[in-house]
Scaffold this motif. Structure first.
Motif, PDB file in Angstrom:
ATOM      1  N   ARG A  29      34.410  43.736  46.279  1.00  0.00           N
ATOM      2  CA  ARG A  29      35.661  44.438  46.510  1.00  0.00           C
ATOM      3  C   ARG A  29      36.813  43.621  45.912  1.00  0.00           C
ATOM      4  O   ARG A  29      36.846  42.387  46.009  1.00  0.00           O
ATOM      5  CB  ARG A  29      35.884  44.618  48.012  1.00  0.00           C
ATOM      6  CG  ARG A  29      37.114  45.461  48.366  1.00  0.00           C
ATOM      7  CD  ARG A  29      37.471  45.264  49.833  1.00  0.00           C
ATOM      8  NE  ARG A  29      36.342  45.545  50.693  1.00  0.00           N
ATOM      9  CZ  ARG A  29      36.065  46.743  51.188  1.00  0.00           C
ATOM     10  NH1 ARG A  29      36.839  47.768  50.903  1.00  0.00           N
ATOM     11  NH2 ARG A  29      35.017  46.904  51.977  1.00  0.00           N
ATOM     12  N   ILE A  30      37.752  44.301  45.304  1.00  0.00           N
ATOM     13  CA  ILE A  30      38.902  43.635  44.697  1.00  0.00           C
ATOM     14  C   ILE A  30      40.118  44.526  44.869  1.00  0.00           C
ATOM     15  O   ILE A  30      40.001  45.752  44.976  1.00  0.00           O
ATOM     16  CB  ILE A  30      38.652  43.331  43.196  1.00  0.00           C
ATOM     17  CG1 ILE A  30      39.783  42.491  42.592  1.00  0.00           C
ATOM     18  CG2 ILE A  30      38.496  44.621  42.407  1.00  0.00           C
ATOM     19  CD1 ILE A  30      39.909  41.120  43.175  1.00  0.00           C
ATOM     20  N   ASP A  31      41.271  43.916  44.929  1.00  0.00           N
ATOM     21  CA  ASP A  31      42.510  44.679  44.996  1.00  0.00           C
ATOM     22  C   ASP A  31      43.419  44.211  43.863  1.00  0.00           C
ATOM     23  O   ASP A  31      43.427  43.036  43.489  1.00  0.00           O
ATOM     24  CB  ASP A  31      43.209  44.471  46.345  1.00  0.00           C
ATOM     25  CG  ASP A  31      44.444  45.348  46.477  1.00  0.00           C
ATOM     26  OD1 ASP A  31      44.412  46.486  45.961  1.00  0.00           O
ATOM     27  OD2 ASP A  31      45.442  44.889  47.071  1.00  0.00           O
ATOM     28  N   GLY A  32      44.141  45.150  43.310  1.00  0.00           N
ATOM     29  CA  GLY A  32      45.032  44.844  42.200  1.00  0.00           C
ATOM     30  C   GLY A  32      45.531  46.125  41.567  1.00  0.00           C
ATOM     31  O   GLY A  32      45.134  47.237  41.955  1.00  0.00           O
ATOM     32  N   ARG A  76      42.661  48.335  40.204  1.00  0.00           N
ATOM     33  CA  ARG A  76      41.862  48.909  41.285  1.00  0.00           C
ATOM     34  C   ARG A  76      42.621  50.041  41.979  1.00  0.00           C
ATOM     35  O   ARG A  76      42.044  51.088  42.307  1.00  0.00           O
ATOM     36  CB  ARG A  76      41.499  47.810  42.283  1.00  0.00           C
ATOM     37  CG  ARG A  76      40.769  48.266  43.534  1.00  0.00           C
ATOM     38  CD  ARG A  76      39.421  48.866  43.246  1.00  0.00           C
ATOM     39  NE  ARG A  76      39.410  50.314  43.221  1.00  0.00           N
ATOM     40  CZ  ARG A  76      38.349  51.052  43.009  1.00  0.00           C
ATOM     41  NH1 ARG A  76      37.169  50.479  42.802  1.00  0.00           N
ATOM     42  NH2 ARG A  76      38.410  52.357  42.979  1.00  0.00           N
ATOM     43  N   ARG A  77      43.925  49.857  42.191  1.00  0.00           N
ATOM     44  CA  ARG A  77      44.708  50.906  42.839  1.00  0.00           C
ATOM     45  C   ARG A  77      44.837  52.127  41.934  1.00  0.00           C
ATOM     46  O   ARG A  77      44.801  53.271  42.408  1.00  0.00           O
ATOM     47  CB  ARG A  77      46.084  50.361  43.228  1.00  0.00           C
ATOM     48  CG  ARG A  77      46.033  49.349  44.376  1.00  0.00           C
ATOM     49  CD  ARG A  77      47.415  49.041  44.906  1.00  0.00           C
ATOM     50  NE  ARG A  77      48.188  48.247  43.966  1.00  0.00           N
ATOM     51  CZ  ARG A  77      48.188  46.923  43.924  1.00  0.00           C
ATOM     52  NH1 ARG A  77      47.438  46.226  44.791  1.00  0.00           N
ATOM     53  NH2 ARG A  77      48.941  46.271  43.054  1.00  0.00           N
ATOM     54  N   TRP A 102      41.632  53.953  42.212  1.00  0.00           N
ATOM     55  CA  TRP A 102      41.624  54.729  43.448  1.00  0.00           C
ATOM     56  C   TRP A 102      42.367  56.044  43.250  1.00  0.00           C
ATOM     57  O   TRP A 102      41.886  57.114  43.654  1.00  0.00           O
ATOM     58  CB  TRP A 102      42.302  53.925  44.567  1.00  0.00           C
ATOM     59  CG  TRP A 102      41.390  53.116  45.425  1.00  0.00           C
ATOM     60  CD1 TRP A 102      41.330  51.761  45.507  1.00  0.00           C
ATOM     61  CD2 TRP A 102      40.421  53.599  46.346  1.00  0.00           C
ATOM     62  NE1 TRP A 102      40.380  51.353  46.401  1.00  0.00           N
ATOM     63  CE2 TRP A 102      39.798  52.469  46.938  1.00  0.00           C
ATOM     64  CE3 TRP A 102      39.987  54.860  46.720  1.00  0.00           C
ATOM     65  CZ2 TRP A 102      38.795  52.575  47.890  1.00  0.00           C
ATOM     66  CZ3 TRP A 102      38.980  54.977  47.670  1.00  0.00           C
ATOM     67  CH2 TRP A 102      38.396  53.844  48.245  1.00  0.00           C
ATOM     68  N   HIS A 162      31.639  52.640  47.321  1.00  0.00           N
ATOM     69  CA  HIS A 162      32.411  52.474  48.546  1.00  0.00           C
ATOM     70  C   HIS A 162      31.563  52.822  49.769  1.00  0.00           C
ATOM     71  O   HIS A 162      31.717  52.201  50.834  1.00  0.00           O
ATOM     72  CB  HIS A 162      33.665  53.348  48.497  1.00  0.00           C
ATOM     73  CG  HIS A 162      34.674  52.871  47.494  1.00  0.00           C
ATOM     74  ND1 HIS A 162      35.184  51.593  47.494  1.00  0.00           N
ATOM     75  CD2 HIS A 162      35.274  53.508  46.452  1.00  0.00           C
ATOM     76  CE1 HIS A 162      36.055  51.451  46.503  1.00  0.00           C
ATOM     77  NE2 HIS A 162      36.123  52.607  45.854  1.00  0.00           N
ATOM     78  N   ASP A 201      30.094  43.817  51.950  1.00  0.00           N
ATOM     79  CA  ASP A 201      30.520  43.504  50.589  1.00  0.00           C
ATOM     80  C   ASP A 201      29.374  42.877  49.797  1.00  0.00           C
ATOM     81  O   ASP A 201      28.218  42.902  50.228  1.00  0.00           O
ATOM     82  CB  ASP A 201      31.744  42.592  50.618  1.00  0.00           C
ATOM     83  CG  ASP A 201      32.596  42.713  49.360  1.00  0.00           C
ATOM     84  OD1 ASP A 201      32.291  43.581  48.513  1.00  0.00           O
ATOM     85  OD2 ASP A 201      33.550  41.946  49.199  1.00  0.00           O
ATOM     86  N   LEU A 220      38.921  46.002  36.249  1.00  0.00           N
ATOM     87  CA  LEU A 220      38.757  45.293  37.507  1.00  0.00           C
ATOM     88  C   LEU A 220      38.615  43.790  37.289  1.00  0.00           C
ATOM     89  O   LEU A 220      39.051  42.995  38.127  1.00  0.00           O
ATOM     90  CB  LEU A 220      37.543  45.833  38.264  1.00  0.00           C
ATOM     91  CG  LEU A 220      37.607  47.308  38.682  1.00  0.00           C
ATOM     92  CD1 LEU A 220      36.402  47.660  39.543  1.00  0.00           C
ATOM     93  CD2 LEU A 220      38.897  47.609  39.418  1.00  0.00           C
ATOM     94  N   ASP A 240      42.027  42.301  37.282  1.00  0.00           N
ATOM     95  CA  ASP A 240      42.553  42.074  38.627  1.00  0.00           C
ATOM     96  C   ASP A 240      41.976  40.798  39.224  1.00  0.00           C
ATOM     97  O   ASP A 240      42.708  39.989  39.821  1.00  0.00           O
ATOM     98  CB  ASP A 240      42.198  43.262  39.533  1.00  0.00           C
ATOM     99  CG  ASP A 240      43.051  44.482  39.249  1.00  0.00           C
ATOM    100  OD1 ASP A 240      44.153  44.322  38.682  1.00  0.00           O
ATOM    101  OD2 ASP A 240      42.625  45.602  39.589  1.00  0.00           O
ATOM    102  N   ARG A 280      44.111  37.204  39.890  1.00  0.00           N
ATOM    103  CA  ARG A 280      44.224  36.626  41.231  1.00  0.00           C
ATOM    104  C   ARG A 280      43.818  35.157  41.215  1.00  0.00           C
ATOM    105  O   ARG A 280      44.495  34.309  41.828  1.00  0.00           O
ATOM    106  CB  ARG A 280      43.331  37.408  42.203  1.00  0.00           C
ATOM    107  CG  ARG A 280      43.241  36.757  43.568  1.00  0.00           C
ATOM    108  CD  ARG A 280      42.308  37.508  44.498  1.00  0.00           C
ATOM    109  NE  ARG A 280      42.892  38.766  44.920  1.00  0.00           N
ATOM    110  CZ  ARG A 280      42.331  39.560  45.834  1.00  0.00           C
ATOM    111  NH1 ARG A 280      41.175  39.219  46.382  1.00  0.00           N
ATOM    112  NH2 ARG A 280      42.910  40.689  46.178  1.00  0.00           N
TER     113      ARG A 280
END
Length: 510
Positions: free
Chosen positions: A51-54, A57-58, A61, A152, A160, A320, A323, A327
């Protein structure tokens, strides 16, 4: 056999010997002694992406939610076309050979609109590839969207990346079986919703929904749902990246469209190499690059590739890895962009110490402009044709056997089959008149010859084509000639059309 092996030089297989007669190598030339033959298919290695956020990734989504919403919601949208036409906004009505898309209605003879849209879709893919590489594959491709959704689901049930990897290696037991059954049940539910939504595009969605669950739907509806459910279940749940790497032809087509000016996800090796951990780099300042070899870019990749190995067919350009790398760079106090969207040409400029070029400038290059011009021109042409088309059409076909009939009074009669098309959502009165053919009169099956005139009037139902059996009579001394059936819509929007035909007589060809 032993003598052959002794005669071969050390390290060379006997299988590499040549046939003296033909000079061609034997089939076993690439198989060394004691080594198994290469496999034609590599077994799939499961990918447990992290899982990654950035920003990417957004954005992924947002695209996934938008695509799924469009797919599942569109058949339920309504569009008022009047009392004589279906009110489903998007409908492929195979029974009546119509395609409805909001305010647009496409008839079978207007298939060039559909062809134009398909051509625009193809050129649009070329345009996107030329501008931002495989962005279609990374964000909007159905395989990518459903794979992302299923991943997901994996995280929800199995945890994860590390937890999923441990569960995969764990022996089968009650806990693992329960997790797998629960997860596969959700897979099937999503797959069933996918196949079920597809059939609603081909019939009125509320009506078909009721018929489907009450067992009244056509067998083809159940067969279609089953086929799409199973393909979505298998491709999205178990094959995933193999579809992109092995089955889909588009990545191979794209490789022919990418060049050094294409914007793709790029690892800047001159900045990252040689790799070293943070502690090792702190002990030897200036000797190592920015890459700390944390493998986070590999861990988050949905296809499991290592972008640091360069451009490859498994990269779907989802961003991804950018991201993840950004980070890590932020946490270690390094500048972002070690992995970034860049062209190979611009990467060389940056390697030489020049500042990077703005992405917008990289996108608008000659090839992209050509694709955009062609794409836009086709779109404008379709809009022009759509705006100027008439909703009335007339075709006429003459009887060939017999070509004419001489009546008892010496007059000559020809027979024709007229097809009057009313493309509006309301009944319309249509007038059919003769133009040319001096002295000619017209009547039809439901009008006797005693009522023959230069014109007749028909009422054509909404959104229908009416066939009219028409007879034309002319005086005995009429020579062979061409004339015209003229169609005129009466009332408002009096559109017109005509069809040129031939009138045959005993005198011969015109």
């Amino acid at each position: 056999m032993q003598n052959m092996e002794r005669a071969c030089p050390q390290g060379q297989s006997a299988g590499t010997s040549q046939d003296p007669g033909s000079g061609e190598m034997n089939k076993s030339e690439h198989i060394t002694a004691g080594q198994p033959a290469p496999k034609l298919y590599a077994a799939r290695e499961p990918v447990f992406n992290k899982r990654i956020d950035g920003p990417f990734r957004r954005f992924k989504w947002a695209v996934m939610v938008l695509c799924l919403a469009i797919y599942w919601v569109t058949p339920w949208l309504r569009w008022n076309r009047g009392p004589y036409a279906p009110d489903q906004a998007v409908l492929i009505d195979l029974a009546h050979r119509r395609f409805y898309m909001f305010g647009i209605e496409i008839w079978p003879h207007e298939f060039y609109f559909v062809a134009g849209l398909l051509i625009m879709a193809g050129i649009g893919l070329f345009l996107v590839t030329s501008a931002v590489g495989r962005a279609w594959c990374g964000y909007a491709c159905p395989q990518t969207v459903w794979t992302d959704l299923f991943q997901h689901v994996d995280r929800f049930f199995d945890g994860d990346r590390n937890a999923r990897a441990r569960l995969h290696k764990a022996p089968w037991g009650p806990a693992k079986i329960a997790r797998r059954l629960a997860k596969w049940t959700v897979y099937l539910a999503i797959s069933f919703a996918t196949g079920g939504a597809w059939i609603f595009y081909f019939a009125d969605a509320p009506t078909l929904h009721h018929e489907f669950w009450t067992g009244q739907a056509a067998p083809v509806a159940y067969g279609t749902v089953f086929a799409l459910t199973m393909t979505t279940f298998v491709l999205g749940g178990f094959m995933r990246e193999q579809v992109c790497i092995y089955m889909c032809p588009w990545p191979r087509i794209q490789t022919a469209m990418l060049d050094e000016k294409s914007l793709i996800v790029t690892y800047k090796d001159w900045r990252g190499e040689p790799r070293a951990s943070v502690k090792k780099a702190e002990k030897s300042p200036g000797q190592f690059g920015d890459c700390i070899d944390c493998n986070q870019c590999v861990a988050v990749c949905p296809t499991g590739i290592d972008i640091r190995e360069g451009p490859q067919i498994g990269c779907i350009t989802c961003g991804l890895c950018i991201d993840a790398c950004d980070r890590v760079m932020k946490e270690t106090g390094r500048a972002r962009g070690l992995i970034d969207y860049a062209t190979l040409e611009d990467a060389e400029r940056e390697k030489a110490g020049n500042p990077p070029t703005r992405h917008l400038k990289l996108i608008w290059r000659p090839r992209t402009l050509v694709y955009f011009t062609v794409w836009g021109s086709i779109g404008l042409a379709l809009l022009f044709m759509l705006g100027t088309r008439i909703h009335t059409d007339l075709t006429a076909a003459k009887d060939r056997n017999p070509p004419y009939i001489v009546l008892s009074d010496g007059s000559i009669r020809n027979a024709y089959t007229l097809r009057i098309r009313n493309m509006e959502g309301r009944p319309r009165r249509m007038e059919i008149a003769l133009e040319g053919l001096s002295g000619g009169l017209l009547w039809s099956d439901d009008v006797g010859r005693e009522q023959a005139a230069r014109k007749i009037v028909r009422t054509v139902a909404a959104d229908e084509t009416q066939s009219v059996r028409a007879y034309v009579v002319a005086p005995a001394n009429t020579p062979p000639q061409d004339f015209t059936f003229a169609l005129q819509a009466l009332g408002q929007a009096g559109e017109a059309d005509n069809a040129k035909v031939q009138f045959d007589t005993p005198a011969g060809a015109p």
